[in-house]
Write a protein that holds these residues in place. Structure first.
Motif, mmCIF file in Angstrom:
data_model
loop_
_atom_site.group_PDB
_atom_site.id
_atom_site.type_symbol
_atom_site.label_atom_id
_atom_site.label_comp_id
_atom_site.label_asym_id
_atom_site.label_seq_id
_atom_site.Cartn_x
_atom_site.Cartn_y
_atom_site.Cartn_z
ATOM 1 N N ARG A 61 0.868 -1.200 0.021
ATOM 2 C CA ARG A 61 -0.228 -0.060 0.151
ATOM 3 C C ARG A 61 1.021 1.314 0.122
ATOM 4 N N ILE A 83 1.109 5.822 4.615
ATOM 5 C CA ILE A 83 0.302 6.926 5.071
ATOM 6 C C ILE A 83 1.174 8.057 5.500
ATOM 7 N N LYS A 105 1.570 10.596 3.159
ATOM 8 C CA LYS A 105 0.545 11.661 3.049
ATOM 9 C C LYS A 105 0.458 12.734 3.926
ATOM 10 N N ARG A 120 -3.901 -2.427 -6.878
ATOM 11 C CA ARG A 120 -4.431 -3.404 -5.922
ATOM 12 C C ARG A 120 -4.865 -4.516 -6.334
ATOM 13 N N GLN A 142 -6.409 8.012 5.716
ATOM 14 C CA GLN A 142 -6.789 6.859 5.292
ATOM 15 C C GLN A 142 -6.241 6.511 3.684
ATOM 16 N N HIS A 143 -6.530 5.370 3.495
ATOM 17 C CA HIS A 143 -6.166 4.930 2.041
ATOM 18 C C HIS A 143 -7.330 5.357 1.001
ATOM 19 N N ARG A 144 -6.846 5.913 0.084
ATOM 20 C CA ARG A 144 -8.169 6.353 -0.999
ATOM 21 C C ARG A 144 -7.948 5.121 -2.103
ATOM 22 N N GLU A 157 -5.110 2.378 -5.500
ATOM 23 C CA GLU A 157 -4.999 3.138 -4.647
ATOM 24 C C GLU A 157 -4.249 4.514 -5.285
ATOM 25 N N ASN A 164 -2.709 8.494 -4.104
ATOM 26 C CA ASN A 164 -2.030 9.297 -3.238
ATOM 27 C C ASN A 164 -3.023 10.827 -3.310
#
Length: 199
Positions: A19, A22, A25, A41, A159-161, A194, A196
């Protein structure tokens, strides 16, 4: 426009295996490679969604009047949507507050939709359903666009988008600012990825 340069060998559409951290970000840096903003993914089966949509969805469900009467219409987001996402609407299924502490589930998110369509899609995409705070079916009719923007707020940083393209029409281009220019990011029907959203 050219596709972004990848920093690893092989097809960037193949599942990445990691992933986006975070931490990237919280302290975003300009993207140099595709992997700085994009991580494939998984490839997911869009058949259940297409069958559900054929039986339950029509264009009118994305109109403001229908959404206000039957599901949800976010009035506080009008200025943002008009500025950065003209003509784009969404069937909001679940929406969390900016601090992610309160989650609202909307009428369109029926038990059957969750069981037969959404849960299998999220599982296939490697998304922990119990951690999802915002969930929507975005609708981009002809001549709509999503203009360059960076998401803001605690939710965007914590959070992951993940996007799961369910229908990708010919001619669509997803662009991100990478290595000093806007470059294409691979987007295909069924390719969950995913992004960023802080770059």
């Amino acid at each position: 426009a050219p596709f972004a340069t990848t920093s690893r060998a092989g097809d960037p559409r193949a599942p990445h295996g990691h992933r986006l951290p975070i931490a990237r970000k919280l302290k975003p840096q300009p993207a140099r490679y595709l992997e700085d903003v994009f991580r494939a993914r998984a490839r997911v089966d869009t058949g259940p969604f297409r069958r559900w949509a054929a039986a339950h969805v029509d264009e009118g469900m994305y109109d403001e009047a229908w959404l206000r009467a039957n599901n949800a219409w976010m009035t506080g987001r009008d200025s943002f949507m008009n500025q950065f996402k003209p003509n784009v609407t969404a069937l909001i299924l679940q929406f969390g507050t900016a601090d992610t502490k309160t989650i609202f589930r909307y009428p369109a998110y029926t038990d059957a939709l969750q069981r037969d369509v959404i849960s299998p899609l999220l599982e296939a995409a490697g998304v922990n359903e119990s951690r999802v705070t915002r969930l929507q079916l975005a609708h981009m009719p002809p001549r709509s666009q999503i203009r360059p923007h960076v998401d803001a707020g605690f939710w965007a940083e914590s959070q992951h988008r993940v996007h799961v393209p369910l229908i990708v029409p010919r001619g669509l281009a997803f662009m991100s600012f990478i290595d000093g220019a806007f470059r294409r990011v691979p987007v295909e029907t069924g390719l969950a990825f995913e992004i960023n959203n802080k770059i």
